[in-house]
Design a protein around this motif. Sequence first.
Motif, short mmCIF file in Angstrom:
data_model
loop_
_atom_site.label_atom_id
_atom_site.label_comp_id
_atom_site.label_asym_id
_atom_site.label_seq_id
_atom_site.Cartn_x
_atom_site.Cartn_y
_atom_site.Cartn_z
N ALA A 274 0.82 -1.52 0.02
CA ALA A 274 0.13 0.00 0.01
C ALA A 274 0.90 1.06 -0.17
N THR A 275 2.05 1.22 0.41
CA THR A 275 3.14 2.45 0.61
C THR A 275 2.92 3.03 -0.88
N PRO A 276 3.35 2.68 -1.92
CA PRO A 276 3.49 3.56 -3.18
C PRO A 276 2.06 4.28 -3.35
N PHE A 277 0.66 3.73 -2.93
CA PHE A 277 -0.61 4.28 -3.25
C PHE A 277 -0.40 5.43 -2.28
N LEU A 278 -0.23 5.29 -1.07
CA LEU A 278 -0.14 6.40 -0.07
C LEU A 278 0.55 7.45 -0.17
N MET A 279 1.81 7.18 -0.95
CA MET A 279 2.96 8.31 -1.38
C MET A 279 2.33 8.91 -2.50
N LEU A 280 1.70 8.25 -3.48
CA LEU A 280 1.12 9.11 -4.53
C LEU A 280 -0.04 9.86 -3.97
N PHE A 281 -0.74 9.44 -3.25
CA PHE A 281 -2.06 10.28 -2.61
C PHE A 281 -1.63 11.80 -1.73
N VAL A 282 -0.45 11.24 -1.24
CA VAL A 282 0.24 12.52 -0.55
C VAL A 282 0.68 13.68 -1.44
N TYR A 283 1.40 12.80 -2.54
CA TYR A 283 2.00 13.75 -3.29
C TYR A 283 0.90 14.60 -4.17
N LYS A 284 -0.21 13.95 -4.73
CA LYS A 284 -1.09 14.70 -5.24
C LYS A 284 -1.89 15.70 -4.52
N ASN A 285 -2.05 15.50 -3.01
CA ASN A 285 -2.80 16.19 -2.33
C ASN A 285 -2.28 17.05 -1.29
N CYS A 286 -1.05 17.24 -1.45
CA CYS A 286 -0.09 18.05 -0.24
C CYS A 286 -0.44 19.48 -0.66
N PHE A 287 -0.16 20.23 0.37
CA PHE A 287 0.12 21.77 0.05
C PHE A 287 1.18 22.28 -0.74
N ARG A 288 1.17 23.24 -1.28
CA ARG A 288 2.34 23.83 -2.12
C ARG A 288 3.60 23.90 -1.30
N ARG A 289 3.21 24.57 -0.07
CA ARG A 289 4.51 24.65 0.57
C ARG A 289 5.24 23.52 1.12
N ASN A 290 4.77 22.33 1.17
CA ASN A 290 5.33 20.93 1.54
C ASN A 290 5.80 20.40 0.34
N PHE A 291 5.50 20.82 -1.01
CA PHE A 291 5.86 20.20 -2.24
C PHE A 291 7.18 19.64 -2.04
N LYS A 292 7.93 20.76 -2.06
CA LYS A 292 9.30 20.77 -2.24
C LYS A 292 10.14 19.58 -1.33
N PHE A 293 9.65 19.56 -0.10
CA PHE A 293 10.04 18.75 1.12
C PHE A 293 9.76 17.39 0.58
N ILE A 294 8.52 17.15 0.29
CA ILE A 294 7.87 15.97 -0.09
C ILE A 294 8.69 15.24 -1.14
N LYS A 295 8.90 16.22 -2.29
CA LYS A 295 9.59 15.69 -3.43
C LYS A 295 10.85 15.20 -3.10
N ILE A 296 11.65 15.85 -2.46
CA ILE A 296 13.00 15.42 -2.05
C ILE A 296 13.22 14.14 -1.24
N LEU A 297 12.07 14.02 -0.05
CA LEU A 297 12.05 13.16 0.76
C LEU A 297 11.66 11.57 0.05
N PHE A 298 10.53 11.82 -1.03
CA PHE A 298 9.97 10.82 -1.71
C PHE A 298 11.44 9.95 -2.84
N PHE A 299 12.12 11.05 -3.35
CA PHE A 299 13.14 10.90 -4.21
C PHE A 299 14.32 10.24 -3.35
N THR A 300 14.77 10.63 -2.22
CA THR A 300 15.52 9.96 -1.19
C THR A 300 15.11 8.50 -0.98
N LEU A 301 13.88 8.36 -0.54
CA LEU A 301 13.34 7.06 -0.08
C LEU A 301 13.37 5.89 -1.39
N PHE A 302 13.02 6.69 -2.56
CA PHE A 302 12.83 5.46 -3.66
C PHE A 302 14.40 5.23 -4.23
N THR A 303 15.60 6.13 -3.84
CA THR A 303 16.86 5.83 -4.07
C THR A 303 17.31 4.83 -3.19
#
Length: 470
Positions: A274-303
């Motif tokens: 379920a984790t990829p679906f949760l990550m996609l949901f958070v990515y699509k619905n987060c506030f813009r102020r959190n977008f940069k942090f979430i993008k960096i975090l998800f990229f780091t996790l994927f790596t």
Amino acid sequence: MKKFDNLISVVREKCDEYVYSFFMPLLASMLILLFWVANLQLIGFTITALLICFIFIFYDDFLPLIPLMLMIPMCFRNTTTAFADNLVYCIILFSLIGLSIVFHMIKYPVKNFKLDGFFYFLVVLNVVFLISGVFSNNAKNYFKALDIYLISGIMPLVIHFFFYNKVKLNDKVDYRKYVCISFIIAVSLACVQLCYAKLTDVLFGADTWFPRIPGFCWANTNHIANIILLAVPLCCYMALSSKAVWAWFIEILFLYACMFVSGSDGALASLLIATPFLMLFVYKNCFRRNFKFIKILFFTLFTIIIVGLLIFALFCFKDLLAFITESSSGNGRIWAYELSIDTFLNYPIFGIGLGGGRAALDAIIEIHPYNGFFHSTIFHVLACAGSVGMITYIIYYFVRVKYLLKNNTILGELVFIAFIMFAVYGTIDNGEFNIVLLFMTTLITLVGHFNKNGSDDKPLPLFVKIPTFN
């Protein structure tokens, strides 16, 4: 009576700030943990009981009861010993709670009971449980699984009826976030208890007061894993609009670590899928102020994940294959599934009954030491309630999904993902028939209730959102 009413109003006014914030759930959890670690479990239970009485007496709203209700089991290391050794004291505490409930219902009566379709279906579910095993000639065992019936039938009905009618929705309280925080604190308390238990088990081995893992005080390590499945999506909801989004991801990492510590392979697999679906949901619905942090975090996790998989594939492939083989082996439950199928074939319409199912398992307990469950929702329902029960449960799942997805709210969609994980894990465990159902039913009832009250201000799509900050 006027003076007493004035007293209630004054106390409520002074306490609202603490009762309707994270303060009361957090304080209660810390006190429960303190006395649980100190092996003074009745003190923690006493504090929880007095707080419950306080809410019943001074508040018409059941919302503040939620964290306390969820944490009651966590007061105990061993409920049997606690109640048996201090029976009179426990009776006094329960009597106080009972009297406060009577006072509450007199002081704050429900003038217009609301009964929805979910309530009526829960009535049908109870009827199915009551008539299960009717043609199995197994009447002597009818009451043998009364505890399972109370948990899986009566408890959901009572919870839904009272929370649906007594949880007040208003603009003064962010009730969605209050419920999420209450659940997260309760599940975190259980996780800390689990970690302490594991540490104790590793350092000191078998102890006179502490059951060995996976037997775990008020529950089982699989139960802790099961409620973690419910808490992770709630953390995602809190992270969506939080300014301190990093704090919620730390909490999520803690929950993932505790899932690993629990040793529940099935729950861990459900969460990872379920984790990829949760990550996609958070990515699509987060506030813009959190977008940069979430993008960096998800990229780091994927790596990290890709590098880790490559390392395992290159250097630890045999160990990884052995782990997957062991995790998918059934963990000794195949015999229970085979017994369930044989029972269903003998009694295909109404099954053998809840009590008959427990009796059948007890008859071979010396060979397979399990405690009255077929360790699968599907196989337990098939054996105990037959085709009628299986059809009822299929409809039961659809009813709960419809309830969660009403009005397309963010919280409803995230809890829907939690429910799917709960249901998937339920194929190899008995979450529908143990204390985990207390958490799931409460969450479904409250979210469905909130959904009927309207949307939870779902954010606009990420790239068309108008920023409200510099």
